[in-house]
Design an enzyme around this catalytic site. Structure first.
Site, mmCIF file in Angstrom:
data_model
loop_
_atom_site.group_PDB
_atom_site.id
_atom_site.type_symbol
_atom_site.label_atom_id
_atom_site.label_comp_id
_atom_site.label_asym_id
_atom_site.label_seq_id
_atom_site.Cartn_x
_atom_site.Cartn_y
_atom_site.Cartn_z
ATOM 1 N N ARG A 136 -5.255 -14.200 5.221
ATOM 2 C CA ARG A 136 -3.953 -14.781 5.586
ATOM 3 C C ARG A 136 -3.605 -14.448 7.030
ATOM 4 O O ARG A 136 -3.395 -15.320 7.850
ATOM 5 C CB ARG A 136 -2.884 -14.240 4.633
ATOM 6 C CG ARG A 136 -1.475 -14.513 5.051
ATOM 7 C CD ARG A 136 -0.523 -14.423 3.903
ATOM 8 N NE ARG A 136 -0.872 -15.417 2.906
ATOM 9 C CZ ARG A 136 -0.558 -15.341 1.610
ATOM 10 N NH1 ARG A 136 0.110 -14.308 1.160
ATOM 11 N NH2 ARG A 136 -0.904 -16.304 0.787
ATOM 12 N N TYR A 137 -3.545 -13.170 7.328
ATOM 13 C CA TYR A 137 -3.223 -12.738 8.687
ATOM 14 C C TYR A 137 -4.514 -12.781 9.511
ATOM 15 O O TYR A 137 -5.616 -12.644 8.975
ATOM 16 C CB TYR A 137 -2.659 -11.326 8.663
ATOM 17 C CG TYR A 137 -1.426 -11.173 7.801
ATOM 18 C CD1 TYR A 137 -0.176 -11.563 8.267
ATOM 19 C CD2 TYR A 137 -1.520 -10.652 6.520
ATOM 20 C CE1 TYR A 137 0.955 -11.423 7.476
ATOM 21 C CE2 TYR A 137 -0.400 -10.505 5.715
ATOM 22 C CZ TYR A 137 0.832 -10.890 6.197
ATOM 23 O OH TYR A 137 1.944 -10.763 5.408
ATOM 24 N N ARG A 140 -6.768 -9.404 9.132
ATOM 25 C CA ARG A 140 -6.824 -8.676 7.876
ATOM 26 C C ARG A 140 -7.371 -9.546 6.743
ATOM 27 O O ARG A 140 -7.175 -10.756 6.751
ATOM 28 C CB ARG A 140 -5.419 -8.207 7.450
ATOM 29 C CG ARG A 140 -4.978 -6.929 8.111
ATOM 30 C CD ARG A 140 -3.483 -6.913 8.331
ATOM 31 N NE ARG A 140 -3.138 -7.738 9.473
ATOM 32 C CZ ARG A 140 -1.901 -8.103 9.798
ATOM 33 N NH1 ARG A 140 -0.895 -7.740 9.041
ATOM 34 N NH2 ARG A 140 -1.679 -8.841 10.867
ATOM 35 N N CYS A 149 -6.647 -1.801 -14.101
ATOM 36 C CA CYS A 149 -5.748 -0.783 -13.537
ATOM 37 C C CYS A 149 -5.667 0.359 -14.546
ATOM 38 O O CYS A 149 -5.919 0.156 -15.738
ATOM 39 C CB CYS A 149 -4.352 -1.354 -13.333
ATOM 40 S SG CYS A 149 -4.314 -2.696 -12.136
ATOM 41 N N CYS A 153 1.562 -2.313 -14.286
ATOM 42 C CA CYS A 153 2.966 -2.346 -13.895
ATOM 43 C C CYS A 153 3.557 -3.669 -14.378
ATOM 44 O O CYS A 153 2.959 -4.730 -14.165
ATOM 45 C CB CYS A 153 3.084 -2.239 -12.382
ATOM 46 S SG CYS A 153 2.120 -0.873 -11.722
ATOM 47 N N CYS A 156 3.963 -6.528 -11.718
ATOM 48 C CA CYS A 156 2.830 -6.704 -10.791
ATOM 49 C C CYS A 156 2.743 -8.118 -10.210
ATOM 50 O O CYS A 156 2.755 -9.106 -10.946
ATOM 51 C CB CYS A 156 1.534 -6.378 -11.516
ATOM 52 S SG CYS A 156 0.083 -6.619 -10.479
ATOM 53 N N ARG A 158 0.115 -9.346 -8.905
ATOM 54 C CA ARG A 158 -1.218 -9.903 -9.185
ATOM 55 C C ARG A 158 -1.552 -9.872 -10.669
ATOM 56 O O ARG A 158 -2.698 -9.656 -11.042
ATOM 57 C CB ARG A 158 -2.281 -9.162 -8.383
ATOM 58 C CG ARG A 158 -2.108 -9.374 -6.934
ATOM 59 C CD ARG A 158 -3.349 -9.262 -6.103
ATOM 60 N NE ARG A 158 -2.874 -9.322 -4.744
ATOM 61 C CZ ARG A 158 -2.642 -8.247 -3.992
ATOM 62 N NH1 ARG A 158 -2.938 -7.039 -4.448
ATOM 63 N NH2 ARG A 158 -2.142 -8.377 -2.781
ATOM 64 N N ASP A 319 8.525 -9.432 -5.848
ATOM 65 C CA ASP A 319 8.093 -10.834 -5.757
ATOM 66 C C ASP A 319 8.506 -11.621 -7.000
ATOM 67 O O ASP A 319 8.570 -11.070 -8.107
ATOM 68 C CB ASP A 319 6.563 -10.903 -5.610
ATOM 69 C CG ASP A 319 6.104 -10.330 -4.284
ATOM 70 O OD1 ASP A 319 6.828 -10.493 -3.288
ATOM 71 O OD2 ASP A 319 5.013 -9.711 -4.248
ATOM 72 N N ASP A 356 8.119 -10.608 0.982
ATOM 73 C CA ASP A 356 6.828 -11.301 1.105
ATOM 74 C C ASP A 356 7.122 -12.755 0.757
ATOM 75 O O ASP A 356 7.472 -13.068 -0.387
ATOM 76 C CB ASP A 356 5.799 -10.676 0.149
ATOM 77 C CG ASP A 356 4.423 -10.634 0.775
ATOM 78 O OD1 ASP A 356 4.161 -11.470 1.661
ATOM 79 O OD2 ASP A 356 3.618 -9.776 0.380
ATOM 80 N N LYS A 363 4.662 -11.201 5.160
ATOM 81 C CA LYS A 363 5.765 -10.229 5.085
ATOM 82 C C LYS A 363 6.770 -10.471 6.211
ATOM 83 O O LYS A 363 6.389 -10.547 7.372
ATOM 84 C CB LYS A 363 5.206 -8.807 5.193
ATOM 85 C CG LYS A 363 4.272 -8.453 4.069
ATOM 86 C CD LYS A 363 3.677 -7.086 4.291
ATOM 87 C CE LYS A 363 2.418 -6.913 3.476
ATOM 88 N NZ LYS A 363 1.296 -7.750 3.961
HETATM 89 S S1 SF4 Z 1 0.908 -3.150 -9.075
HETATM 90 FE FE1 SF4 Z 1 -0.526 -4.452 -10.261
HETATM 91 S S2 SF4 Z 1 -2.509 -4.108 -9.305
HETATM 92 FE FE2 SF4 Z 1 -1.175 -2.428 -8.657
HETATM 93 S S3 SF4 Z 1 -1.542 -0.807 -10.162
HETATM 94 FE FE3 SF4 Z 1 0.228 -1.962 -10.860
HETATM 95 S S4 SF4 Z 1 -0.649 -3.482 -12.262
HETATM 96 FE FE4 SF4 Z 1 -2.330 -2.700 -11.046
#
Ligand code: SF4
Length: 472
Positions: A136-137, A140, A149, A153, A156, A158, A319, A356, A363
């Site tokens: 994207r940038y 980077r 993971c 989370c 998340c 992603r 997000d 973002d 960002k």
């Molecule tokens: S934010 Fe998403 S990618 Fe990062 S540790 Fe948590 S679940 Fe995994």
């Protein structure tokens, strides 16, 4: 502009848990009290015994029948895994516990009230020249190296990348294509190795990425984006893993603490090991409603990070990802928190607050307004105390009109009739007053000649002479 919020306060002191200064104490919920230390400190045991189902959750926490039914439906949509170590940071008596909110499914995940939440809110996949890599940038690239993971989370960004079940154990054609793209693209200087969490990768595969990226001359920085120091620090008790990371020489650790209670002796220990091995540790947090969206919690988090020598780097606005709408708060709330940080605590502890942006805009930093007004030769700035200051940035004669109608307030600062305006009751000026009383020579040494300003404030010369004239 604040949103109505009926939840209890999220400040640590009000949580009923404790108000330890981080790093707080090691904890274990009663369910794991009898686990021998050698197993508790073993990342394999922690991983194998992670809480992965609603059936397990109901034996450890209290839910209403409706909640159980709702999270049972969510179970198949997004992975659940909470290592016993991280689970033990939860206060089981608090349904609004900030660790619980981050890790335990909620019926609110099924809502998308605004219709604004998306699978890929940052359009990372649209900026993906080869599968798994986002460019994207200009300088980077982001590599998605695993769908796994140690803890998933609930907010998340992603989620879509973690939905695959199982791991990619071997080196795949996609891994080779990502490395090849970085090798061929000389503008890329900074590679973010992410996922999922790259520290859940088999060692051989992590070594593949590190060795190859290290060998690419134009890559200066390899950032490992990992939440392992927070959710499974035991993985980094393994010196071999630390040595492997350090062997790549260009490695920075980009970790992710969101709440002061996540700063434990275990996480402090692995941060120390990473720093000792020569890897800077930066943090990004996500602003999460009910978790850290208040000034007290955020200050405690940032001070705790400084205490263990982690540099706060970004505070992300959450997000608009599918299932995370209930974590999102207003940008005003983020700005209110930032207003309470700058000037009030050490600058090395203040992250950049960013949104973002949708459509892959990247960002965008957000901060309270410090530029109040401007003229051709000067600007009026505001500091954290509310002091307004005329500031001439260039070494050249001022242009402010010496003649014409004189004005007041901010306009008078632009005209050069004053150099500062200070709100009443300023603590710093009171301190200066006390110093003047104790040492009458202080006033002469430190200025204080501005007849209509607070004591001890130097009357800055204004280049057109107007200010000097008005102050006699
Ligand atoms: S934010 Fe998403 S990618 Fe990062 S540790 Fe948590 S679940 Fe995994």
């Amino acid at each position: 502009m604040a949103e109505p919020d009926t939840r209890p306060s999220t400040t640590p002191a009000a949580s009923g848990f404790d108000d330890d200064e981080p790093p707080s104490r090691s904890r274990r919920l009663p369910a794991w009290q009898d686990v021998p230390d050698h197993l508790w400190t073993d990342w394999r045991w922690q991983t194998q015994n992670s809480v992965r189902s609603v059936r397990q959750l109901r034996t450890l926490l209290t839910f209403s029948p409706a909640e159980l039914e709702a999270i049972g439906r969510i179970e198949s949509e997004y992975k659940l895994a909470i290592p016993p170590y991280y689970f033990s940071l939860i206060d089981p008596d608090d349904p609004f516990d900030p660790i619980r909110l981050q890790s335990v499914p909620s019926p609110l995940e099924a809502q998308n009230q605004s219709g604004y939440e998306l699978e890929d809110p940052l359009e990372e996949d649209k900026d993906s020249p080869v599968p798994g890599l986002t460019h994207r940038y200009p300088d980077r690239a982001l590599l998605i190296t695993t769908p796994n993971c140690s803890m998933y989370c609930r907010y998340c960004t992603r989620k879509r990348a973690t939905l695959t079940r199982g791991g990619w154990e071997g080196i795949s054609a996609d891994d080779e294509r990502m490395i090849d793209y970085v090798r061929r693209t000389e503008s890329i200087r900074d590679v973010i190795v992410s996922g999922g969490d790259p520290l859940t990768l088999p060692v051989g595969k992590l070594r593949y990425y590190l060795d190859n990226l290290k060998a690419i001359d134009h890559v200066d920085v390899i950032r490992i984006g990992t939440r392992v120091p927070v959710t499974l620090p035991q993985r980094l008790f393994d010196q071999e893993l630390i040595d492997l990371l350090a062997s790549a020489e260009k490695v920075y650790i980009q970790t992710h603490f969101n709440h002061p209670r996540e700063i434990t002796p275990e996480s402090a220990r692995v941060v120390k090991a990473l720093l000792k091995a020569g890897m800077p540790v930066n943090n990004h947090s996500v602003l999460l409603k009910g978790v850290n969206d208040d000034l007290g919690t955020m200050r405690e988090l940032l001070r705790g990070l400084l205490r263990i020598k982690v540099r706060p780097y970004y505070l992300f606005h959450c997000d608009p990802v599918t299932g995370a709408g209930h974590f999102r708060t207003s940008v005003w709330k983020g700005l209110e928190i930032m207003e309470g940080l700058r000037g009030h605590m050490s600058g090395i502890g203040i992250p950049t607050y960013v949104v973002d942006s949708p459509h892959g805009g990247g960002k965008i930093p957000m901060m309270p307004n410090y530029l109040v007004s401007m003229a051709d030769d000067a600007v009026v700035l505001r500091n954290y105390e509310g002091m307004l200051i005329r500031y001439q940035a260039e070494d050249k004669p001022g242009l402010s009109p010496a003649a014409g109608p004189r004005t007041r307030g901010v306009s008078a600062l632009l005209q050069g009739d004053k150099t500062q305006l200070m709100p009443e009751g300023n603590e710093r000026m009171e301190r200066r007053r006390r110093m003047e009383v104790l040492d009458p020579g202080y006033e002469a040494g430190c200025g204080g000649g501005d007849s209509d300003g607070p004591p001890g404030v130097l009357p800055l010369p204004v280049m057109n002479g107007r200010h000097a004239a008005s102050n006699g």
